[in-house]
Design a protein around this motif. Structure first.
Motif, PDB file in Angstrom:
ATOM      1  N   LEU A   4       0.828  -1.196   0.000  1.00 44.68           N
ATOM      2  CA  LEU A   4       0.000   0.000   0.000  1.00 44.68           C
ATOM      3  C   LEU A   4       0.869   1.255   0.000  1.00 44.68           C
ATOM      4  O   LEU A   4       0.568   2.227  -0.697  1.00 44.68           O
ATOM      5  N   GLU A   5       1.958   1.224   0.747  1.00 44.20           N
ATOM      6  CA  GLU A   5       2.863   2.372   0.782  1.00 44.20           C
ATOM      7  C   GLU A   5       3.553   2.563  -0.571  1.00 44.20           C
ATOM      8  O   GLU A   5       3.711   3.688  -1.043  1.00 44.20           O
ATOM      9  N   VAL A   6       3.963   1.458  -1.196  1.00 42.30           N
ATOM     10  CA  VAL A   6       4.551   1.534  -2.538  1.00 42.30           C
ATOM     11  C   VAL A   6       3.532   2.140  -3.495  1.00 42.30           C
ATOM     12  O   VAL A   6       3.860   3.048  -4.271  1.00 42.30           O
ATOM     13  N   ALA A   7       2.287   1.663  -3.438  1.00 42.47           N
ATOM     14  CA  ALA A   7       1.234   2.165  -4.319  1.00 42.47           C
ATOM     15  C   ALA A   7       1.005   3.654  -4.104  1.00 42.47           C
ATOM     16  O   ALA A   7       0.888   4.424  -5.060  1.00 42.47           O
ATOM     17  N   LYS A   8       0.942   4.084  -2.844  1.00 42.92           N
ATOM     18  CA  LYS A   8       0.721   5.505  -2.546  1.00 42.92           C
ATOM     19  C   LYS A   8       1.856   6.366  -3.092  1.00 42.92           C
ATOM     20  O   LYS A   8       1.617   7.406  -3.699  1.00 42.92           O
ATOM     21  N   GLN A   9       3.101   5.930  -2.873  1.00 44.24           N
ATOM     22  CA  GLN A   9       4.231   6.734  -3.325  1.00 44.24           C
ATOM     23  C   GLN A   9       4.342   6.748  -4.848  1.00 44.24           C
ATOM     24  O   GLN A   9       4.670   7.780  -5.437  1.00 44.24           O
ATOM     25  N   HIS A  15       1.809   6.518  -6.823  1.00 40.61           N
ATOM     26  CA  HIS A  15       0.697   7.377  -7.218  1.00 40.61           C
ATOM     27  C   HIS A  15       1.074   8.856  -7.075  1.00 40.61           C
ATOM     28  O   HIS A  15       0.693   9.679  -7.908  1.00 40.61           O
ATOM     29  N   GLU A  16       1.831   9.188  -6.027  1.00 42.95           N
ATOM     30  CA  GLU A  16       2.284  10.572  -5.843  1.00 42.95           C
ATOM     31  C   GLU A  16       3.244  10.985  -6.960  1.00 42.95           C
ATOM     32  O   GLU A  16       3.207  12.124  -7.424  1.00 42.95           O
ATOM     33  N   MET A  17       4.098  10.063  -7.396  1.00 38.83           N
ATOM     34  CA  MET A  17       5.040  10.357  -8.477  1.00 38.83           C
ATOM     35  C   MET A  17       4.334  10.470  -9.821  1.00 38.83           C
ATOM     36  O   MET A  17       4.707  11.280 -10.653  1.00 38.83           O
ATOM     37  N   SER A  18       3.342   9.597 -10.016  1.00 39.89           N
ATOM     38  CA  SER A  18       2.615   9.567 -11.281  1.00 39.89           C
ATOM     39  C   SER A  18       1.160   9.182 -11.006  1.00 39.89           C
ATOM     40  O   SER A  18       0.840   7.994 -10.927  1.00 39.89           O
ATOM     41  N   PRO A  19       0.284  10.167 -10.864  1.00 45.49           N
ATOM     42  CA  PRO A  19      -1.114   9.885 -10.513  1.00 45.49           C
ATOM     43  C   PRO A  19      -1.854   9.014 -11.521  1.00 45.49           C
ATOM     44  O   PRO A  19      -2.887   8.462 -11.200  1.00 45.49           O
ATOM     45  N   ARG A  20      -1.322   8.866 -12.725  1.00 43.34           N
ATOM     46  CA  ARG A  20      -2.028   8.093 -13.749  1.00 43.34           C
ATOM     47  C   ARG A  20      -1.460   6.681 -13.941  1.00 43.34           C
ATOM     48  O   ARG A  20      -1.843   5.994 -14.878  1.00 43.34           O
ATOM     49  N   VAL A  21      -0.601   6.256 -13.051  1.00 42.35           N
ATOM     50  CA  VAL A  21      -0.010   4.920 -13.172  1.00 42.35           C
ATOM     51  C   VAL A  21      -1.062   3.848 -12.890  1.00 42.35           C
ATOM     52  O   VAL A  21      -1.924   4.016 -12.040  1.00 42.35           O
ATOM     53  N   ARG A  22      -1.000   2.767 -13.647  1.00 44.54           N
ATOM     54  CA  ARG A  22      -1.863   1.608 -13.398  1.00 44.54           C
ATOM     55  C   ARG A  22      -1.094   0.645 -12.504  1.00 44.54           C
ATOM     56  O   ARG A  22       0.122   0.579 -12.588  1.00 44.54           O
ATOM     57  N   THR A  53      -6.111  -9.313  -0.540  1.00 44.02           N
ATOM     58  CA  THR A  53      -4.778  -8.875  -0.142  1.00 44.02           C
ATOM     59  C   THR A  53      -4.298  -7.690  -0.978  1.00 44.02           C
ATOM     60  O   THR A  53      -3.265  -7.119  -0.699  1.00 44.02           O
ATOM     61  N   VAL A  54      -5.074  -7.305  -1.985  1.00 44.04           N
ATOM     62  CA  VAL A  54      -4.709  -6.163  -2.815  1.00 44.04           C
ATOM     63  C   VAL A  54      -4.915  -4.884  -2.022  1.00 44.04           C
ATOM     64  O   VAL A  54      -5.970  -4.689  -1.431  1.00 44.04           O
ATOM     65  N   PRO A  55      -3.911  -4.039  -1.997  1.00 43.28           N
ATOM     66  CA  PRO A  55      -4.053  -2.788  -1.256  1.00 43.28           C
ATOM     67  C   PRO A  55      -5.214  -1.953  -1.769  1.00 43.28           C
ATOM     68  O   PRO A  55      -5.353  -1.748  -2.960  1.00 43.28           O
ATOM     69  N   GLU A  56      -6.043  -1.522  -0.863  1.00 49.01           N
ATOM     70  CA  GLU A  56      -7.186  -0.670  -1.203  1.00 49.01           C
ATOM     71  C   GLU A  56      -7.008   0.661  -0.489  1.00 49.01           C
ATOM     72  O   GLU A  56      -6.665   0.707   0.677  1.00 49.01           O
ATOM     73  N   ALA A  57      -7.220   1.705  -1.202  1.00 53.09           N
ATOM     74  CA  ALA A  57      -7.219   3.033  -0.601  1.00 53.09           C
ATOM     75  C   ALA A  57      -8.055   3.934  -1.494  1.00 53.09           C
ATOM     76  O   ALA A  57      -7.820   3.997  -2.696  1.00 53.09           O
ATOM     77  N   GLU A  58      -9.018   4.586  -0.908  1.00 50.75           N
ATOM     78  CA  GLU A  58      -9.889   5.442  -1.700  1.00 50.75           C
ATOM     79  C   GLU A  58      -9.124   6.603  -2.316  1.00 50.75           C
ATOM     80  O   GLU A  58      -9.512   7.140  -3.342  1.00 50.75           O
ATOM     81  N   SER A  59      -8.004   6.977  -1.693  1.00 53.51           N
ATOM     82  CA  SER A  59      -7.235   8.105  -2.211  1.00 53.51           C
ATOM     83  C   SER A  59      -6.461   7.744  -3.477  1.00 53.51           C
ATOM     84  O   SER A  59      -5.980   8.623  -4.171  1.00 53.51           O
ATOM     85  N   LEU A  60      -6.343   6.452  -3.760  1.00 51.87           N
ATOM     86  CA  LEU A  60      -5.626   6.027  -4.959  1.00 51.87           C
ATOM     87  C   LEU A  60      -6.616   5.956  -6.106  1.00 51.87           C
ATOM     88  O   LEU A  60      -7.471   5.090  -6.148  1.00 51.87           O
ATOM     89  N   GLY A  61      -6.462   6.867  -7.050  1.00 52.43           N
ATOM     90  CA  GLY A  61      -7.422   6.944  -8.136  1.00 52.43           C
ATOM     91  C   GLY A  61      -7.014   6.167  -9.366  1.00 52.43           C
ATOM     92  O   GLY A  61      -7.672   6.218 -10.376  1.00 52.43           O
ATOM     93  N   HIS A  62      -5.910   5.437  -9.296  1.00 52.31           N
ATOM     94  CA  HIS A  62      -5.443   4.742 -10.482  1.00 52.31           C
ATOM     95  C   HIS A  62      -6.103   3.383 -10.657  1.00 52.31           C
ATOM     96  O   HIS A  62      -6.764   2.871  -9.763  1.00 52.31           O
ATOM     97  N   VAL A  63      -5.923   2.838 -11.823  1.00 50.88           N
ATOM     98  CA  VAL A  63      -6.502   1.544 -12.161  1.00 50.88           C
ATOM     99  C   VAL A  63      -5.727   0.460 -11.420  1.00 50.88           C
ATOM    100  O   VAL A  63      -4.499   0.436 -11.452  1.00 50.88           O
TER     101      VAL A  63
END
Length: 161
Positions: A97-102, A104-111, A122-132
């Motif tokens: 989840l931390e990898v995904a958040k960081q 996403h911060e570097m590239s908000p459009r990353v899948r 087990t897949v990280p879920e976070a509403e703040s992550l808007g990527h696919v």
């Protein structure tokens, strides 16, 4: 059951292969195919090698990392953001989840495609992550993996929330 043919168990596999090959041909015919960067983060060397080789043969630019911290560092050093991150949810060190958040911060459009020995929960879920986000359970066949990657690349890039 006279006159009825038994279904060939390989026919389903052949259909999947034809679909994957068709997607590759379609994808490689676009201008994006030679510029599409995929980050692969997995601590298992054999998985990292196989996944990277599969992506490379399909025409992707592959960036590899053996853990989450290395994946983030590799992305920070790139002059161009990655389009897809393939991350193992069981990697040691920094949590997925931390990898995904960081990322996403570097590239908000990353899948993001998460690989796991577990379940989709087990897949990280976070509403703040808007990527696919996608999930693929291990073990998987190369054709399954490549099909999932191509399916995700067909989806429009999500904008940040």
């Amino acid at each position: 059951m006279v006159g009825r043919r038994r279904p060939n168990p390989n026919s389903q596999c052949l259909c999947l292969r034809r679909n994957v090959i068709g997607c590759i041909i379609k994808f490689m015919g676009t201008d994006d195919s030679l510029n599409t960067a995929v980050l692969v983060g997995d601590e298992r060397g054999d998985v990292l090698k196989e996944v990277s080789a599969t992506l490379g043969k399909a025409g992707f630019v592959v960036v590899t990392a053996s853990n989450g911290r290395a994946a983030l560092e590799r992305c920070r050093c790139r002059h161009r953001p990655v389009d897809l991150a393939v991350i193992d949810t069981g990697a040691a060190g920094i949590k997925p989840l931390e990898v995904a958040k960081q990322l996403h911060e570097m590239s908000p459009r990353v899948r993001m495609l998460f690989l796991s020995d577990g379940t989709p929960e087990t897949v990280p879920e976070a509403e703040s992550l808007g990527h696919v986000r996608g999930f693929l359970p291990k073990p998987f066949r190369r054709s399954q993996f490549l099909g999932r990657v191509l399916e995700m690349m067909d989806q429009p890039k999500a904008l940040s929330a």
